[in-house]
Design an enzyme around this catalytic site. Structure first.
Site, PDB file in Angstrom:
ATOM      1  N   HIS A  99       0.836  -1.205   0.000  1.00 34.82           N
ATOM      2  CA  HIS A  99       0.000   0.000   0.000  1.00 34.82           C
ATOM      3  C   HIS A  99       0.864   1.246   0.000  1.00 34.82           C
ATOM      4  O   HIS A  99       1.986   1.235   0.501  1.00 34.82           O
ATOM      5  CB  HIS A  99      -0.933   0.014   1.215  1.00 34.82           C
ATOM      6  CG  HIS A  99      -0.231  -0.173   2.526  1.00 34.82           C
ATOM      7  ND1 HIS A  99       0.161  -1.408   2.998  1.00 34.82           N
ATOM      8  CD2 HIS A  99       0.159   0.725   3.467  1.00 34.82           C
ATOM      9  CE1 HIS A  99       0.759  -1.265   4.160  1.00 34.82           C
ATOM     10  NE2 HIS A  99       0.781   0.019   4.480  1.00 34.82           N
ATOM     11  N   HIS A 101       0.737   5.299   1.195  1.00 36.25           N
ATOM     12  CA  HIS A 101       0.044   6.272   2.036  1.00 36.25           C
ATOM     13  C   HIS A 101       0.044   7.616   1.317  1.00 36.25           C
ATOM     14  O   HIS A 101       1.085   8.071   0.836  1.00 36.25           O
ATOM     15  CB  HIS A 101       0.797   6.484   3.353  1.00 36.25           C
ATOM     16  CG  HIS A 101       0.898   5.293   4.238  1.00 36.25           C
ATOM     17  ND1 HIS A 101       0.170   5.166   5.401  1.00 36.25           N
ATOM     18  CD2 HIS A 101       1.657   4.168   4.177  1.00 36.25           C
ATOM     19  CE1 HIS A 101       0.481   4.021   6.004  1.00 36.25           C
ATOM     20  NE2 HIS A 101       1.382   3.408   5.281  1.00 36.25           N
TER      21      HIS A 101
HETATM   22  P1  5GP Z   1       1.994   0.312   7.379  1.00 33.49           P
HETATM   23  O1  5GP Z   1       2.717   0.627   8.655  1.00 33.49           O
HETATM   24  O2  5GP Z   1       1.844  -1.173   7.133  1.00 33.49           O
HETATM   25  O3  5GP Z   1       2.586   1.031   6.192  1.00 33.49           O
HETATM   26  O4  5GP Z   1       0.576   0.969   7.536  1.00 33.49           O
HETATM   27  C1  5GP Z   1      -0.605   0.268   7.702  1.00 33.49           C
HETATM   28  C2  5GP Z   1      -1.694   1.302   7.838  1.00 33.49           C
HETATM   29  O5  5GP Z   1      -2.937   0.635   7.757  1.00 33.49           O
HETATM   30  C3  5GP Z   1      -1.653   2.069   9.169  1.00 33.49           C
HETATM   31  O6  5GP Z   1      -1.528   3.462   8.909  1.00 33.49           O
HETATM   32  C4  5GP Z   1      -2.984   1.721   9.815  1.00 33.49           C
HETATM   33  O7  5GP Z   1      -3.573   2.803  10.508  1.00 33.49           O
HETATM   34  C5  5GP Z   1      -3.831   1.271   8.644  1.00 33.49           C
HETATM   35  N1  5GP Z   1      -4.825   0.262   8.991  1.00 33.49           N
HETATM   36  C6  5GP Z   1      -4.593  -0.880   9.692  1.00 33.49           C
HETATM   37  N2  5GP Z   1      -5.733  -1.589   9.813  1.00 33.49           N
HETATM   38  C7  5GP Z   1      -6.689  -0.888   9.162  1.00 33.49           C
HETATM   39  C8  5GP Z   1      -8.085  -1.114   8.958  1.00 33.49           C
HETATM   40  O8  5GP Z   1      -8.672  -2.115   9.379  1.00 33.49           O
HETATM   41  N3  5GP Z   1      -8.753  -0.176   8.241  1.00 33.49           N
HETATM   42  C9  5GP Z   1      -8.147   0.938   7.750  1.00 33.49           C
HETATM   43  N4  5GP Z   1      -8.906   1.795   7.065  1.00 33.49           N
HETATM   44  N5  5GP Z   1      -6.832   1.196   7.939  1.00 33.49           N
HETATM   45  C10 5GP Z   1      -6.115   0.289   8.647  1.00 33.49           C
END
Ligand code: 5GP
Length: 136
Positions: A99, A101
């Protein structure tokens, strides 16, 4: 393969504020935003991170990022956006479904990124050479 939490969002098995969808990608609001409007763009194909993502999937994600970026920025009245991505646990990746951001930024928001360092004498060319060798 077990469905990731994001695949469950794609399948509407768990709720999310979805803002855009096409055949290959989905964009929805992050549940714990750095700033209002913080959006995640994912491929529908469940790949872990950049290391197992094929070119077509990555291109589809980037097309969606390009498409929605102005809408995200303008909807929350932001001045700019950070487009950020974590690839691997040590880089801060928590959800192992690739993903990007999109984080709205505001003039004077005082949110600083990581600090910069200096290379030692000769270190930059040594590292660059190692990377070039890996690419050869
Ligand atoms: P990472 O640290 O893997 O780049 O970021 C994962 C992101 O996914 C985090 O910013 C977190 O807040 C978001 N996230 C995790 N679980 C969920 C969820 O169930 N729904 C949504 N909308 N965002 C999520």
């Amino acid at each position: 393969m077990e469905d990731s939490i994001f695949t469950k969002i794609i399948k509407r098995e768990i709720p999310a504020e979805i803002i855009y969808e096409d055949d290959d990608t989905l964009a929805f609001l992050d549940i714990a935003p750095v700033s209002p409007g913080h959006t995640l763009v994912i491929p529908k194909k469940q790949v872990e991170n950049i290391f197992d993502t094929d070119d077509a999937t990555l291109a589809a994600v980037m097309r969606t990022v390009r498409k929605i970026a102005p809408a995200v920025r303008d909807a929350v009245g932001a001045d700019a956006l950070n487009i950020h991505s974590n690839h691997g646990a040590e880089a801060g990746q928590i959800v192992f479904h690739m993903h990007l951001h999109l984080i709205p930024r505001f003039k004077g928001d005082n949110f600083f990124m990581w600090p910069h360092k200096d290379y030692k004498e000769g270190e930059a060319s040594e590292i660059a050479e190692k990377i070039r060798a890996k690419l050869a």
